[in-house]
Design a protein around this motif. Structure first.
Motif, short mmCIF file in Angstrom:
data_model
loop_
_atom_site.label_atom_id
_atom_site.label_comp_id
_atom_site.label_asym_id
_atom_site.label_seq_id
_atom_site.Cartn_x
_atom_site.Cartn_y
_atom_site.Cartn_z
N GLU A 231 0.89 -1.14 0.23
CA GLU A 231 -0.21 -0.04 0.02
C GLU A 231 0.75 1.46 -0.01
OE1 GLU A 231 -3.16 0.72 0.32
OE2 GLU A 231 -4.29 -1.40 -0.31
N GLU B 53 2.11 2.09 -3.27
CA GLU B 53 0.99 2.58 -4.49
C GLU B 53 0.07 4.14 -3.80
OE1 GLU B 53 -0.72 1.57 -6.77
OE2 GLU B 53 -0.39 -0.50 -6.80
N ARG B 54 -0.04 4.25 -1.98
CA ARG B 54 0.41 5.34 -1.94
C ARG B 54 1.02 6.11 -1.82
NH1 ARG B 54 -5.38 5.22 -0.19
NH2 ARG B 54 -6.03 3.11 -0.66
N ARG B 55 2.25 6.24 -1.83
CA ARG B 55 3.68 7.43 -0.81
C ARG B 55 4.89 6.78 -2.03
NH1 ARG B 55 0.26 5.97 3.25
NH2 ARG B 55 0.73 4.44 3.30
N VAL B 56 5.52 6.07 -1.67
CA VAL B 56 6.55 6.16 -3.02
C VAL B 56 6.47 6.77 -3.84
CG1 VAL B 56 8.80 4.60 -3.99
CG2 VAL B 56 7.29 3.85 -1.83
N PRO B 57 7.27 7.70 -4.45
CA PRO B 57 7.21 8.04 -5.16
C PRO B 57 7.34 7.94 -6.94
CG PRO B 57 8.94 8.99 -3.94
CD PRO B 57 8.82 8.01 -3.13
N SER B 58 6.13 7.96 -7.52
CA SER B 58 6.31 6.81 -9.35
C SER B 58 6.56 5.53 -8.60
CB SER B 58 7.40 6.45 -9.84
OG SER B 58 7.69 8.61 -10.04
N TRP C 48 3.92 3.72 -7.85
CA TRP C 48 2.16 3.66 -8.55
C TRP C 48 2.39 3.08 -10.06
CZ3 TRP C 48 -0.48 5.68 -12.34
CH2 TRP C 48 0.25 6.99 -12.86
N ILE C 49 3.64 3.40 -10.62
CA ILE C 49 3.70 3.19 -11.72
C ILE C 49 4.40 1.95 -12.30
CG2 ILE C 49 4.97 4.43 -14.35
CD1 ILE C 49 4.60 6.73 -12.80
N ILE C 50 5.65 1.91 -11.41
CA ILE C 50 6.62 1.19 -11.09
C ILE C 50 5.45 -0.36 -11.21
CG2 ILE C 50 9.17 -0.08 -10.08
CD1 ILE C 50 9.46 2.54 -10.05
N ILE D 2 3.59 -1.22 -13.90
CA ILE D 2 4.45 -2.44 -14.84
C ILE D 2 4.23 -3.65 -14.17
CG2 ILE D 2 6.93 -2.20 -16.22
CD1 ILE D 2 6.92 0.87 -15.73
#
Lengths: 397, 243, 224
Positions: A74, A77-82, A84-86, A89
């Protein structure tokens, strides 16, 4: 993969003398007039590369710990910069990779790419497919959502069906009686390590291919085409073009249809006391799940699922006909067509509930699977060898 | 502005998003956490709010008094409420910090059940995705409370909602929304359908906060591949004829 | 597909290939274009991956919230004793000097051994640029992070020095005197830093805030 004759490589090629012959071999590798299905390998390589890199970066943020695994996903998805993109992928990439993988294997079946002298290409590829399936399964456990937990529970309990040692083996593999923190850590290490192992097997696969060259789909046709082109630049550009289309589909999947293939219940933390209402695997593992379910005996299901894969390994020796291309082998064409329909039926059956309709459809599909490979191919191949033998006066293989 | 913001967060330039947008929104930041009765002067027109921004206000003032949103942290709401101090204030009111999950106000499941007629208020982190019927159901259900029809008897702490899926319309959640219960700084009238729609938008955002950025990046990526594919196709056709 | 040559893109370097082909310039342009586009795409793809290594919003908020000001009581510190406190994650040694130790800091034999005896390099606020390198002679406060490579020197007596006390770094043997001044020809280039501080009362030191140099902070010093 250019023909490296520019002086700037001189320094390197004196120190790495094999580099220039290798590049020249790659660039001049003679390619028969293959069609667009022969670009799937390049797509797979790119898909694997994306999975590998995104997986490495995800592993920097993932915590393989029972209490933190779900929250760390989570947090990605919510806090690590980018993040959610990684992650998209990685989660979308697995579907793209398996789609390309199954098409790649299907191309090999249709065009007889498994036959002599390419047995090693076929076997290394099948071995890689098993590794991919294991990796995907292990990776799906890692987010520790409801589907992760219960999917892993159901599949690991299939191991229990092995007579005598089943339960002991299960406990040994999980490291504890039920799926828990120790098993989660093992799944993570397995998933992480398999990435590197697959990378090595890809190298072997390509090495085997370059020993024998690509198969030629026109050889069995009335007008065989023996002309070859060097791999560079024509096939490089063709592969790039296919990869471009593949990546565009990839982008559509992860940016516009992220929920198309995902399971909703995996956003809920694993609860060992509550099984989700409809527990189905991801589509790429669904055929074997359907097989496990179609046979009433637990051991029987396990044997059938394993045999369905093993039969592919012995295919080069089941079908020893000199003819490759199913397009020009009417019976094989029908058989392969039926097999592809059966495979899709099994995918759908695995993704649906265990209603009598789907159970019987998957039984039928399994029957087709084994009949095609164990009966139709050997019989046809025997007849074709007889015919070729009589026409070429006893040429033996 | 929205597009620019999507671009900034999405392609994730190393410029901190919160820093760049902080000064622009500083004027409207402290409103959501002031008590309800203090209404802002209606004379000065404030920048329009997105539905999910109004939804966050409703969540802060209404939903979060029973429901948790444990997968999200207070600090995650920075996307809807650019003022760090306002978020900190909100978190402190609930004895938490920016990095704490938005926990349930109830100390235990038993207390939560006892306070809500036997049903524990579910966690709202992914409710828009996991609830049967999805966002449409949430929107209609929140505005779906009706007077008890004749012939229907309700147990104590039970409310009649013909949309609700559980307990045959005898719903355990007390009607959460009331006309005019919130004063939105952008002047939107707080009708029940309006608030139901806004809070649904917020719950969708909480489930999938990258939706608009994702679509923006996706479009850019597809345009890129169309261009690259075009060039490669031209090259391929050229090589087909020559090489 | 135009058949004419594009005169604006002459590529003499590809002549050996171009002479064989009917459209060398068109091909070169398209090849260069796809390589450039592909390269740009790969670089753009790297952006989210590199971005994910950036520290998260939560942890940056945490670091700004971290307690910047800390009060330390030195009531329990007998003359000659010292203690280590942790301020902003760094070890800070506070020593209560005896008159002998204070006197020893001005010993010419000692000063001759020091790399920067006058504290000219900014490793301390101006109010600590004195013989005892502290606000009050009887209390020395130093961040014990070696200016060489960041190890933590121990507080101990150093044989070659008069009885001023001293710091010894276990990693590469840098030696500092009792006022955190580095000896000559040591791996460490600078004196130990003095944190911003002031005395709230006679027995309480407030770390993180300097009254006499309000703009002094760890960002102002030469090297931590």
């Amino acid at each position: 993969m250019n023909d490296n004759t520019t002086p700037s490589t001189g320094w390197l090629s004196t120190r790495l003398p094999f580099l220039r012959p290798l590049c020249q071999h790659m660039a001049r590798f003679p390619m028969p007039p293959v069609n667009l299905f022969w670009t799937l390998g390049a797509c797979l390589l790119v898909a694997f590369g994306l999975m590998f890199v995104s997986g490495l970066f995800l592993s920097l943020h993932y915590q393989p710990d029972l209490s933190q695994a779900f929250d760390s996903v989570e947090a990605i998805e919510r806090r690590v910069p980018s993040g959610w993109i990684i992650r998209s992928i990685h989660t979308g990439g697995v579907s793209m990779l398996f789609a390309a993988l199954y098409l790649h294997v299907g191309r090999g079946l249709w065009y007889g790419s498994y036959k002599a002298p390419r047995e090693l290409v076929w076997l290394s590829g099948l071995f890689m497919m098993l590794l991919f399936m294991t990796t995907a399964f292990a990776g799906y456990v890692l987010p520790w959502g409801q589907m992760s937990y219960w999917g892993a529970t159901v599949i690991t309990h299939a191991v229990e069906a092995i007579p005598g040692i089943g339960h002991g083996l299960l406990v040994y593999l999980l490291g504890e009686d039920t799926l828990g923190g120790i098993a989660l850590h093992r799944f993570f290490i397995l998933h992480f390590t398999l990435g590197f192992i697959i990378a090595t097997v890809i190298g072997l696969h390509v090495l085997c291919l370059h020993g024998t060259g690509s198969s030629n789909p026109t050889l069995d046709s009335p007008r065989p085409d023996h002309t070859t082109r060097p791999f560079a630049p024509f096939y490089v550009v063709k592969d790039c073009l296919a990869v471009c289309v593949f990546l565009a589909l990839f982008a559509v999947l992860i940016f516009f249809l992220p929920d198309l293939l995902g399971k909703l219940d995996n956003v809920i933390l694993a609860n060992p006391l509550k099984t989700p209402a409809d527990i189905t695997p991801e589509w790429y593992l669904a055929p074997w799940f359907a097989m496990l379910r179609a046979i009433p005996s637990r051991l029987g299901g396990l044997i059938a699922a394993a045999a369905s894969l093993l039969v592919l390994f012995v295919l080069p020796w089941l079908d020893r006909s000199p003819r490759h291309n199913a397009t020009y082998r009417p019976l094989v064409r029908a058989g392969m067509g039926l097999f592809f329909i059966a495979f899709i039926t099994l995918i759908l059956a695995g993704m649906h509930g265990a209603t009598p309709l789907w159970v019987w459809l998957s039984r039928g599909a399994m029957l087709v699977w084994f009949l095609v490979f164990l009966v139709l191919l050997p019989v046809t191949s025997y007849r074709e060898r007889q015919m070729t033998g009589s026409s070429t006066q006893g040429e033996t293989s | 502005m929205k597009l620019l913001r999507s671009f900034l967060t999405g392609t994730a330039l190393l410029v901190s998003f919160s820093l760049t947008s902080l000064p622009a929104h500083a004027s409207s930041t402290d409103e959501p956490i002031v008590p309800i009765q203090k209404s802002p002067p209606p004379a000065e027109p404030l920048p329009p709010m997105r539905p999910e921004e109004r939804g966050l206000m409703i969540f802060q003032q209404v939903c979060s008094s029973c429901h948790s949103m444990e997968r999200a942290h207070y600090g995650d709401m920075i996307g809807l409420q650019p003022s760090v101090t306002a978020l900190q204030h909100w978190a402190q009111q609930r004895h938490a910090g920016l990095e704490s999950p938005i926990a349930s106000p109830y100390p235990s499941v038993a207390v939560g059940k006892a306070n809500n007629g036997g049903d524990y208020p579910p966690d709202l982190s992914h409710i828009a995705r996991t609830i049967r019927g999805g966002p449409d159901y949430i929107r209609q259900m929140l505005a779906g409370y009706r007077p008890v029809p004749p012939g229907v008897t309700l147990a104590p702490n039970t409310y009649y909602n013909p949309i609700a899926l559980t307990h045959h319309h005898k719903f355990k959640m007390r009607p959460p929304l009331h006309e005019g219960m919130i004063t939105f700084p952008d002047g939107t009238k707080a009708t029940i359908p309006q608030m139901a729609s806004d809070v649904t938008a917020f719950l969708q955002w909480a489930d999938d906060s990258h939706r608009s950025t994702r679509h923006f990046i996706g479009t850019a990526v597809l345009l890129y591949f169309a261009l690259l594919g075009g060039v490669l196709l031209a090259l391929w056709r050229l090589l087909k004829r020559t090489a | 597909m135009t058949q004419k040559h594009d005169a604006s893109f002459p590529h003499p370097s590809l002549d050996e290939e171009g002479s064989l082909l009917p459209h060398p310039t068109r091909r070169t342009v398209l090849t260069a274009g796809s390589v450039a586009l592909g390269g740009a795409g790969a670089c753009t793809l790297a952006v989210p991956f590199l971005d994910s290594l950036r520290r998260t919003q939560a942890s940056s908020a945490a670091s700004t919230r971290e307690q910047a000001v800390m009060d330390v009581s030195v009531q329990d510190l007998a003359p000659g004793a010292h203690k280590i406190v942790v301020w902003q994650g760094m070890p800070v040694a506070i020593q209560h000097r005896t008159p002998d130790m204070i006197h020893a800091l001005e010993d010419t034999a000692l000063l001759a051994q020091l790399a920067d005896p006058q504290s000219r390099i900014r490793q301390q606020p101006h109010e600590a640029e004195n013989a005892h390198r502290s606000l009050r002679p009887e209390y020395g406060v130093y961040i014990t992070i070696c200016t060489h490579l960041g190890c933590v020197p121990d507080y101990k007596d150093i044989a070659s020095l008069p009885a001023s006390g001293g710091f010894f770094c276990p990693c590469h043997g840098s030696q500092f005197d009792g006022a955190g001044r580095v000896l000559r020809n040591m791996p460490a280039p600078y004196n130990l830093p003095v944190p911003p501080l002031h005395f709230v009362d006679d027995h309480t030191i407030r770390l993180g805030e300097s009254l006499l140099s309000p703009h002094y902070s760890l960002n102002s010093i030469q090297q931590l």
